[in-house]
Structure formats: C-alpha cells, structure tokens
Write a protein that holds these residues in place. Structure first.
Motif, short mmCIF file in Angstrom:
data_model
loop_
_atom_site.label_atom_id
_atom_site.label_comp_id
_atom_site.label_asym_id
_atom_site.label_seq_id
_atom_site.Cartn_x
_atom_site.Cartn_y
_atom_site.Cartn_z
N UNK A 1 0.67 -1.29 -0.10
CA UNK A 1 0.12 -0.11 -0.02
C UNK A 1 0.90 1.04 0.00
N UNK A 2 1.96 1.27 0.85
CA UNK A 2 2.52 2.54 0.98
C UNK A 2 4.14 2.34 0.13
N UNK A 3 4.70 3.44 -0.22
CA UNK A 3 5.98 3.44 -0.63
C UNK A 3 7.14 3.00 0.04
N UNK A 4 7.20 2.91 1.50
CA UNK A 4 8.03 2.32 2.36
C UNK A 4 7.64 0.88 2.84
N UNK A 5 6.94 0.16 1.98
CA UNK A 5 6.69 -1.19 2.08
C UNK A 5 6.06 -1.63 3.36
N UNK A 6 4.95 -0.64 3.60
CA UNK A 6 4.35 -0.78 4.75
C UNK A 6 2.60 -0.94 4.41
N UNK B 1 1.45 1.34 -4.03
CA UNK B 1 2.65 2.15 -4.16
C UNK B 1 3.82 1.50 -4.27
N UNK B 2 4.04 0.14 -4.08
CA UNK B 2 5.25 -0.52 -4.34
C UNK B 2 5.03 -1.78 -4.60
N UNK B 3 6.04 -2.33 -5.61
CA UNK B 3 5.89 -3.77 -6.18
C UNK B 3 7.22 -4.44 -6.10
N UNK B 4 7.38 -5.54 -5.45
CA UNK B 4 8.47 -6.21 -5.21
C UNK B 4 8.39 -7.75 -5.76
N UNK B 5 9.14 -8.31 -6.84
CA UNK B 5 9.00 -9.62 -7.29
C UNK B 5 9.89 -10.55 -6.24
N UNK B 6 9.10 -11.60 -6.00
CA UNK B 6 10.03 -12.45 -5.24
C UNK B 6 11.12 -13.11 -5.91
N UNK B 7 12.22 -13.30 -5.07
CA UNK B 7 13.47 -14.05 -5.63
C UNK B 7 13.42 -15.46 -5.62
#
Length: 337
Positions: free
Chosen positions: A134-139, A164-170
């Motif tokens: 939801x937020x740009x600081x991954x919270x 607001x933030x998207x992270x692909x799993x490694x």
C-alpha cells in the motif's frame, strides 16, 4: 536441489522443529500450530499464513535464515511459491477488469516516483510472483500476486487506488549437478621422446656411462572445463565435477573433484618433478643411448549440467578435458661398434 522450509519452536533455531517440502494447510494436524519463532528456507520462497488453509495475514520467507520472525507464534499454514521467478513480469491496470491505462513492471518498483502511484485497480501476472504494498516504504496492506491468479478488481480487498510499491520474489540460489558422460569419452595417447643421452665406449673395458646418476624432468596434469556458448548459468556460480573415473582409467594423479566457476578460467595445472635414473656403465665397444619418453594422454568428455533454480530445472552441456604428461620412462638402445 529441494525446496524446503524448516520451522523452529523458538527463536534462533532452538526447540522442536519440523521440515516441509510441500504445502501444509493446517499446522494443527502437525502439532506445530502457533508456535513458529524462527525459520530456515532452502530454494524458492514460502508464504506463512496466520490461519489454516492459507488464510489471514501472511509473511514471505525467501531463501535464507530468519532467527526471529516478525509475528511470533501466529503461523498456522505454509505454502511453497512454485513459480519460475527468474524473469518476473506483472501488468497493472488503472481500472477494474483490466481496463484503462496500464503499466508493465519487471523489477522492484516504487510507484511513488512515477505517474502510476495510487492508480492501479487490477493486475495480471505474466511471470513470477510479487508482493504489492500500500505504501512506498513497503508498509500497510499487502497483496500476494502470483502467476495464473489474476485479480480483476481490487475493490474486493479495499485496495482500489492504493498500490505504491511492487516487489518480485527472488528464486533460491542456483544449484548445478554435473553428470560426466563417460560412455562418450574420447582419449588419445602418444609417446614422445623428450630427451636423448648417448655415450660411446670404444675401449675393451666397461666405462662409466655419465658422471650423473640421474636427471630431473617436470611433469604436469592440466584440467579444464568449457561452457557452451549459450550457457544460462549465472556469473559466479560454482559446482564440482567428479573425475574419479578418468583418474582410474587413465592413471592420472588427480583429486577426485574438479571445481568449476562460471566467470573464471576453469583451468588447473599441477606440476611435479620426476627423477629418472641413468645406467652406471657402458659395455665395451658399444654405443648406449638412453631415450627419455613421456606418455602424453589427452581425454575429452562431455558433461551434462542439470541447473536447478527454485522449482525450475534446465539442462545444458559443457566439456571436461584433461592432458597428462606425468608418465616418464626410459628406453635403452645398445649399438655395437
């Protein structure tokens, strides 16, 4: 390489533990509910859920060791992330049902730095698995986005216009097993004269062959490995090749394992000195020649590489070579004069 998770009763891997290689929908049945305090993961990531049947809030554990989990003693089910995570891609859509403007992401992105912040209302995952924040600081609220599980409407999650933030799993670390194809081995043997020492005795008495008792010669064994031109192995990945078979068949003085690393020369040469004894005397009326002969053996054999990254398996081929010149002998030739 197996994908596995090891969960521990206490922090820093203490107390009782359980090891799993497939999804666990109910840790109550395993007598391990709401007691996980530390985790080790090998291979692809795992998702740990607050409730049974993969429900409630979740934590994601990528490969590594976690001495203390964020939410202690609340995990009730575990799910393996089985997707190919090596080349992720997700498409975000402005409106529900994949309508309006869209944005394609292929790596970790802070949407606060662009035009698509707090805009998305649906998504499709083309490859991999993602965590959407939801937020740009991954919270704030989090959503797990996985391949083949597209979400047409964020309204069901109260997530409209909030991403607001998207992270692909490694993926887990790449593992390689090398299978040497001995049945396709090519071997070439050649004997080469590397030195010749002669002494002529024209008298009727035995004479000393030479003032030297022997001579020293350098021998070597060189091993090398060549990758295919189209190799997909990551830079710095290393693995071992069992060369015990070529050692036994060709009488090489080799260690049993040759270590290879993509990005290095992958050539190893071992040298040593061998002393050859010379004859003491030469018979009367005789020319004695001592030829020093090196047996040179060249071996070439294909190697099948099984590359495992997370849940994915690929194959490619390389070639192991070994050149040995460590066998040195002498041959005597007497000629009457």
């Amino acid at each position: 390489m197996n994908n596995k998770i090891i969960v521990y009763e206490h922090c820093w891997f203490q107390g009782l533990s359980r090891e799993y290689t497939s999804d666990v929908s109910n840790l109550v049945v395993e007598n391990f509910n709401d007691c996980v305090s530390s985790v080790k993961v090998i291979g692809n990531p795992w998702v740990a859920y607050e409730h049974t049947n993969f429900d409630g809030s979740f934590q994601v554990f990528e490969e590594g060791e976690y001495g203390a989990v964020d939410s202690n003693d609340v995990i009730s089910s575990l799910k393996l992330v089985w997707e190919d995570l090596t080349n992720p891609q997700i498409t975000l859509y402005e409106h529900s049902n994949y309508q309006g403007n869209q944005l394609v992401l292929r790596n970790e992105t802070n949407l606060c730095h662009g035009y698509f912040n707090d805009v998305a209302s649906s998504h499709k995952v083309q490859r991999g698995a993602w965590i959407l924040y939801e937020h740009g600081n991954k919270t704030g609220y989090r959503m797990l986005a996985r391949f083949s599980q597209d979400v047409p409407d964020y309204g069901h999650f109260n997530f409209h216009d909030k991403l607001s933030y998207a992270v692909p799993l490694k993926p887990g670390k790449t593992g390689i097993s090398a299978v040497v194809l001995w049945d396709k081995k090519e071997e070439h043997v050649q004997s080469v004269v590397i030195d010749s020492i002669s002494s002529v005795n024209r008298s009727s008495q035995e004479r000393t062959f030479t003032t030297e008792m022997g001579r020293d010669y350098e021998t070597s064994v060189t091993e090398s490995f060549n990758f295919s031109n189209s190799t997909q192995i990551s830079w710095g990945t290393s693995f071992g090749i069992n060369v015990e078979m070529v050692k036994a068949q060709s009488n090489f003085s080799l260690s049993n394992t040759f270590t290879v690393e993509w990005g290095k020369s992958n050539t190893r040469t071992e040298k040593k000195s061998v002393r050859i004894s010379l004859p003491n005397t030469v018979s009367p009326k005789t020319k004695l020649t001592v030829n020093v002969v090196r047996k040179q053996v060249s071996v070439k054999v294909p190697v099948k590489l099984i590359i495992t990254t997370g849940s994915q398996h690929k194959e490619e081929y390389g070639e192991y070579r070994c050149q040995s010149g460590e066998s040195i002998t002498t041959e005597y030739d007497e000629e009457k004069i």
